[in-house]
Design an enzyme around this catalytic site. Structure first.
Site, short mmCIF file in Angstrom:
data_model
loop_
_atom_site.label_atom_id
_atom_site.label_comp_id
_atom_site.label_asym_id
_atom_site.label_seq_id
_atom_site.Cartn_x
_atom_site.Cartn_y
_atom_site.Cartn_z
N HIS A 231 -0.85 0.13 -9.79
CA HIS A 231 -1.50 -0.83 -8.87
C HIS A 231 -1.98 -2.06 -9.67
O HIS A 231 -3.17 -2.38 -9.70
CB HIS A 231 -2.68 -0.17 -8.14
CG HIS A 231 -3.10 -0.92 -6.90
ND1 HIS A 231 -3.44 -0.31 -5.73
CD2 HIS A 231 -3.22 -2.26 -6.66
CE1 HIS A 231 -3.77 -1.22 -4.83
NE2 HIS A 231 -3.64 -2.42 -5.37
N ARG B 133 0.86 -1.19 0.00
CA ARG B 133 0.00 0.00 0.00
C ARG B 133 0.90 1.24 0.00
O ARG B 133 1.97 1.25 0.62
CB ARG B 133 -0.90 0.03 1.24
CG ARG B 133 -2.02 -0.99 1.22
CD ARG B 133 -3.11 -0.65 0.20
NE ARG B 133 -4.23 -1.58 0.22
CZ ARG B 133 -4.39 -2.60 -0.61
NH1 ARG B 133 -3.50 -2.86 -1.55
NH2 ARG B 133 -5.47 -3.36 -0.53
P1 NDP Z 1 -1.48 -11.86 4.79
O1 NDP Z 1 -2.38 -11.38 5.86
O2 NDP Z 1 -1.57 -13.27 4.33
O3 NDP Z 1 0.04 -11.60 5.23
C1 NDP Z 1 0.43 -10.48 5.94
C2 NDP Z 1 1.84 -10.70 6.47
O4 NDP Z 1 2.30 -9.49 7.08
C3 NDP Z 1 1.91 -11.79 7.54
O5 NDP Z 1 3.07 -12.56 7.38
C4 NDP Z 1 1.98 -10.98 8.84
O6 NDP Z 1 2.67 -11.63 9.89
C5 NDP Z 1 2.78 -9.78 8.37
N1 NDP Z 1 2.57 -8.64 9.26
C6 NDP Z 1 1.41 -7.98 9.51
N2 NDP Z 1 1.60 -6.98 10.40
C7 NDP Z 1 2.91 -7.02 10.73
C8 NDP Z 1 3.71 -6.27 11.60
N3 NDP Z 1 3.22 -5.26 12.33
N4 NDP Z 1 5.03 -6.60 11.71
C9 NDP Z 1 5.53 -7.62 10.99
N5 NDP Z 1 4.82 -8.38 10.14
C10 NDP Z 1 3.53 -8.07 10.01
O7 NDP Z 1 -1.69 -10.86 3.55
P2 NDP Z 1 -1.43 -11.13 1.99
O8 NDP Z 1 -0.09 -11.73 1.84
O9 NDP Z 1 -2.58 -11.82 1.38
O10 NDP Z 1 -1.45 -9.63 1.43
C11 NDP Z 1 -0.53 -8.65 1.91
C12 NDP Z 1 -0.91 -7.27 1.41
O11 NDP Z 1 -0.62 -7.14 0.02
C13 NDP Z 1 -2.39 -6.92 1.47
O12 NDP Z 1 -2.77 -6.53 2.79
C14 NDP Z 1 -2.52 -5.79 0.47
O13 NDP Z 1 -2.33 -4.55 1.12
C15 NDP Z 1 -1.36 -6.03 -0.50
N6 NDP Z 1 -1.85 -6.39 -1.84
C16 NDP Z 1 -1.47 -5.60 -2.91
C17 NDP Z 1 -1.89 -5.91 -4.17
C18 NDP Z 1 -1.46 -5.12 -5.35
O14 NDP Z 1 -1.94 -5.32 -6.46
N7 NDP Z 1 -0.50 -4.22 -5.20
C19 NDP Z 1 -2.77 -7.07 -4.43
C20 NDP Z 1 -3.07 -7.84 -3.25
C21 NDP Z 1 -2.63 -7.49 -2.01
P3 NDP Z 1 2.09 -13.00 10.55
O15 NDP Z 1 2.19 -14.03 9.45
O16 NDP Z 1 3.00 -13.27 11.66
O17 NDP Z 1 0.66 -12.69 10.91
C1 OXD Z 2 -5.87 -6.13 -2.90
C2 OXD Z 2 -5.46 -5.20 -3.93
O1 OXD Z 2 -5.73 -5.83 -1.71
O2 OXD Z 2 -5.89 -5.35 -5.09
O3 OXD Z 2 -6.36 -7.22 -3.25
O4 OXD Z 2 -4.66 -4.29 -3.66
#
Ligand code: NDP
Ligand code: OXD
Length: 306
Positions: A269, A221
């Site tokens: 994006h 993001r």
């Molecule tokens: P998940 O919830 O599966 O993974 C999130 C990861 O971040 C986990 O490993 C979590 O740790 C870690 N995390 C969260 N908070 C913290 C913190 N404070 N400190 C350290 N680690 C942290 O999410 P996804 O992998 O499915 O997606 C990740 C992000 O990607 C989405 O939230 C979205 O914003 C972005 N995204 C962007 C897209 C684009 O087109 N650019 C498309 C899709 C998603 P733990 O495993 O220990 O909980």
């Molecule tokens: C998502 C994105 O969060 O598209 O899936 O960014």
């Protein structure tokens, strides 16, 4: 069963037929102010009014992986919020990050500039051992990206909230290990959810910990990054550049310096698009499972915000 759909992208003409086909027994309609009460809502960036009016929801499905837009709203207590869980995004994210990483590491931009100028010239091969890749977030997407990057024999570090063990990845966890993780990394990939804890995490102090010549790939993001700090660190020479897919304001405003910076690559994006048919199949499958009383994956932990 009654289901309402709403997306800020106003793409209901594409989603409603797919949802109706996948859930033949359900009454699926577009949410509009005053719509009758539904059992489930399927949404992307809905207005608060939808949640205020829909007081009988049994679950809310988010048609994306990130729930940061929903978490800003006043959500009904006790109603599960379910996000997309891969649904074809992880492989796209792996492609995007590997492309950006390899383009940078193999200096393909410099080669392209040379060949466009009609120059046949070689650059000294770099060692991938000097390009350790640090992945912030080892969830559904981050873990898939880590696996893909490791297959190209780059050293891979990963950072998450809870302690993890992933093959081929040196894992770090929590704030106490953040600076060690950053110091062990040269290319930084952000795949964190946007929460109160992670907002602005790509700031001057943290990016300064990256190894000299560091490179930033932000695919999570825009609000993870402090734009001015990135620009200052590129200008000072500590960072060598960035590939950015997400921005604080989208579309990226025409006057923003990122558009024209020679060391920054901008994409709109698009690193991992929501794939409609995969997403509909996943949501329909979970909806039926929930209605049966089964447990489903991708339920957001409201306390953590992701
Ligand atoms: P998940 O919830 O599966 O993974 C999130 C990861 O971040 C986990 O490993 C979590 O740790 C870690 N995390 C969260 N908070 C913290 C913190 N404070 N400190 C350290 N680690 C942290 O999410 P996804 O992998 O499915 O997606 C990740 C992000 O990607 C989405 O939230 C979205 O914003 C972005 N995204 C962007 C897209 C684009 O087109 N650019 C498309 C899709 C998603 P733990 O495993 O220990 O909980
Ligand atoms: C998502 C994105 O969060 O598209 O899936 O960014």
């Amino acid at each position: 069963m009654r289901i309402v759909y709403f997306s800020v992208d106003r793409d209901e003409d594409k989603w409603l037929p797919g949802l109706r086909a996948a859930l033949p027994g359900a009454d699926v309609s577009l949410w509009e102010p005053g719509s009758a009460a539904a059992d489930y809502a399927i949404v992307w960036k809905p207005p608060q009014q939808l949640l205020n009016e829909q007081t009988r929801l049994k679950a809310i499905f988010n048609t994306g992986a990130g729930v940061d837009a929903l978490m800003k709203l006043n959500l009904p207590d006790g109603v599960p919020l379910i996000r997309l869980d891969d649904a074809g995004m992880a492989v796209q994210m792996a492609e995007y990050v590997c492309h950006a990483l390899i383009r940078h590491f193999r200096e393909f931009d410099a080669y392209e500039a040379d060949t466009r100028a009609g120059k046949w010239s070689y650059r000294k091969p770099l060692s991938r051992a000097d390009f350790p890749v640090g992945i912030m977030g080892l969830g559904v997407l981050g873990a898939r990206v880590a696996r893909a990057v490791a297959q190209f024999d780059f050293p891979v570090n990963g950072w998450s909230q809870s302690v993890k063990a992933l093959p081929g990845v040196q894992c770090f966890a929590g704030r106490t290990q953040l600076s060690d993780f950053l110091a062990a990394s040269r290319v930084l990939v952000c795949l964190l959810p946007l929460t109160a804890d992670t907002q602005g995490i790509l700031n001057h102090a943290h990016l300064s910990h990256l190894q000299s010549g560091g490179y930033v790939i932000n695919v999570a993001r825009g609000a993870h990054l402090v734009d001015a700090d990135l620009l200052a660190l590129i200008d000072s020479g500590h960072l060598s550049g960035a590939t950015l897919d997400v921005f604080r304001t989208e579309p990226l405003p025409a006057e923003h310096l990122f558009w024209t910076h020679p060391k920054i690559t901008v994409t709109p994006h698009t690193s991992a698009r929501t794939l409609r048919s995969e997403s509909i199949a996943q949501i329909a499958g979970k909806l039926v499972a929930l209605a049966r009383g089964d447990v489903v994956a991708g339920v957001v932990d409201r306390a953590h915000g992701y």
